[in-house]
Design a protein around this motif. Structure first.
Motif, PDB file in Angstrom:
ATOM      1  N   ILE A   9      52.266 -12.318  95.611  1.00 21.68           N
ATOM      2  CA  ILE A   9      51.470 -11.204  96.102  1.00 21.68           C
ATOM      3  C   ILE A   9      50.408 -10.822  95.085  1.00 21.68           C
ATOM      4  O   ILE A   9      49.315 -10.404  95.442  1.00 21.68           O
ATOM      5  N   SER A 190      49.432  -6.241 101.356  1.00 27.88           N
ATOM      6  CA  SER A 190      50.638  -6.027 102.157  1.00 27.88           C
ATOM      7  C   SER A 190      50.847  -7.098 103.218  1.00 27.88           C
ATOM      8  O   SER A 190      51.981  -7.375 103.612  1.00 27.88           O
ATOM      9  N   LYS A 191      49.746  -7.735 103.655  1.00 29.50           N
ATOM     10  CA  LYS A 191      49.849  -8.695 104.752  1.00 29.50           C
ATOM     11  C   LYS A 191      49.353 -10.089 104.412  1.00 29.50           C
ATOM     12  O   LYS A 191      49.533 -11.019 105.195  1.00 29.50           O
ATOM     13  N   VAL A 197      51.334 -12.931 106.093  1.00 30.73           N
ATOM     14  CA  VAL A 197      52.652 -12.662 105.528  1.00 30.73           C
ATOM     15  C   VAL A 197      53.589 -12.131 106.606  1.00 30.73           C
ATOM     16  O   VAL A 197      53.267 -11.170 107.315  1.00 30.73           O
ATOM     17  N   GLN A 201      58.932 -12.376 104.506  1.00 21.65           N
ATOM     18  CA  GLN A 201      58.242 -12.632 103.241  1.00 21.65           C
ATOM     19  C   GLN A 201      57.911 -11.323 102.529  1.00 21.65           C
ATOM     20  O   GLN A 201      58.085 -11.206 101.322  1.00 21.65           O
ATOM     21  N   ARG A 202      57.424 -10.356 103.296  1.00 20.41           N
ATOM     22  CA  ARG A 202      57.110  -9.043 102.725  1.00 20.41           C
ATOM     23  C   ARG A 202      58.356  -8.412 102.112  1.00 20.41           C
ATOM     24  O   ARG A 202      58.306  -7.859 101.007  1.00 20.41           O
ATOM     25  N   THR A 203      59.484  -8.508 102.795  1.00 21.21           N
ATOM     26  CA  THR A 203      60.728  -7.942 102.277  1.00 21.21           C
ATOM     27  C   THR A 203      61.116  -8.590 100.955  1.00 21.21           C
ATOM     28  O   THR A 203      61.495  -7.903  99.991  1.00 21.21           O
ATOM     29  N   MET A 274      51.316  -1.514  99.039  1.00 22.07           N
ATOM     30  CA  MET A 274      52.082  -2.201 100.076  1.00 22.07           C
ATOM     31  C   MET A 274      52.286  -1.396 101.353  1.00 22.07           C
ATOM     32  O   MET A 274      52.493  -1.967 102.422  1.00 22.07           O
ATOM     33  N   ASN A 275      52.255  -0.075 101.266  1.00 21.76           N
ATOM     34  CA  ASN A 275      52.446   0.710 102.498  1.00 21.76           C
ATOM     35  C   ASN A 275      51.494   1.901 102.555  1.00 21.76           C
ATOM     36  O   ASN A 275      51.864   2.985 102.987  1.00 21.76           O
TER      37      ASN A 275
END
Length: 349
Positions: A9, A190-191, A197, A201-203, A274-275
């Motif tokens: 990332i 984030s994506k 993503v 994968q994000r997790t 990320m969020n």
């Protein structure tokens, strides 16, 4: 994505698809002075060092560009920053130099935690704080005696294009906003590029970033991420990686304080991105105008086109024929400065 690691990332953060380990990258040895700029100051413009605080108490370092023939009339003003990982002596200063020749008072500034600006720890980015940096620059401009505080606009370049739009949405003092070769850094981190993503994968990325926090807490320091641009390329990199290298690692755009030229972001920098989708309130810029400029052949073009679709009127999208992403950093024959001048002269009144 081929390999989901902690730094994958970060690789998106660095605007590349490869991770270069620090021990395999030699330090750049270009002989530069503290007053090194990547462009020539116009003889029609003066430049002076300034500083100002943001709401977090971070002292931001800027260069104030003024037209020498300004006279006594209060001027319209612009605040400029970007690209993401760059410093004011690079692209943002070049834009400021050009716009000052066209009659504007312009400040180009180093974002918090980078360049000559303060903030600890170093080499950190934050969508909230970097948005605030623009508003702090508006604070500074608005209290200058030679500037009309009702005629202030902002320009964001690359990753600071997204922050500029976010700042304009929340700060109604900004009367017009332009972005050039923009990135939405919260979206890409984030994506991934082109939103590739997956949730799984994000997790995994978030889990690994959490593990890095434990390591940083145990060591009492913040580990750096990968070096942003290798000193030498292997030759099989994606074209846009070669374009970044051609700007940041050569005489064209190298600067010793630029993270993109010599350094690395902190490994956990992506957490705050990320969020926090910074384009959420782009419609609230209206009725103030937006100008979005992108290169026809830029790998980042989709960010500009999607932002344009999401924004409300009045808005304008300019696609520069044949231009790649980094052409709009410094190519005077590609950057549509006449368009920028007309946009701000029309809307800062």
């Amino acid at each position: 994505m081929k390999n989901i690691k902690l730094f994958s990332i970060i690789g998106m953060l660095m605007l590349t698809q490869q991770v270069f380990s620090q021990k395999n990258v030699k330090s750049v040895t270009m002989n530069k002075t503290e007053e090194h700029y990547t462009f020539q100051l116009s003889d029609k413009v003066s430049r002076q060092k300034v500083s100002f605080k943001n709401r977090y108490g971070i002292i931001l370092s800027g260069d104030l560009y003024l037209p020498k023939n300004a006279g006594s009339k209060k001027m319209s003003a612009l605040a400029i920053s970007g690209p993401f990982g760059a410093v004011k002596e690079q692209s943002s200063g070049l834009y400021a130099n050009e716009m000052a020749q066209r009659g504007f008072a312009v400040i180009a500034f180093d974002p918090s935690y980078t360049g000559e600006s303060s903030g600890e720890t170093r080499s950190l980015a934050s969508p909230e704080i970097n948005t605030e940096d623009f508003s702090a620059a508006v604070d500074f401009l608005g209290i200058q005696k030679n500037i009309d505080r009702n005629k202030i606009g902002i320009i964001g370049i690359c990753g600071f294009g997204g922050f500029a739009l976010n700042a304009a949405a929340v700060d109604k003092r900004v009367k017009a906003v332009a972005v050039s070769t923009m990135y939405d850094m919260t979206r890409v981190m984030s994506k991934g590029y082109n939103d590739a993503v997956t949730l799984d994968q994000r997790t995994k990325i978030l889990e690994q970033l959490g593990e890095q926090r434990w390591k940083d807490a145990e060591s009492g320091s913040f580990a750096p991420g990968p070096v942003l641009n290798a000193e030498k390329l292997k030759g099989d990199e994606p074209q846009f990686v070669k374009e970044y290298h051609d700007y940041y690692k050569t005489e064209r755009g190298f600067h010793e304080r630029s993270l993109n030229s010599t350094g690395a972001w902190n490994a956990t920098t992506p957490i705050s991105f990320m969020n926090m989708p910074i384009m959420t309130y782009i419609k609230e810029i209206s009725p103030r105008p937006i100008l979005i400029i992108a290169g026809e052949k830029a790998h980042s073009r989709y960010f500009s086109e999607d932002a344009f679709k999401a924004a409300a009127q009045p808005k304008e999208l300019v696609i520069v024929p044949g231009a790649v992403h980094t052409d709009l950093y410094d190519k005077l024959d590609k950057i549509p400065f006449d368009t920028l001048e007309n946009f701000f002269k029309t809307n800062l009144k």
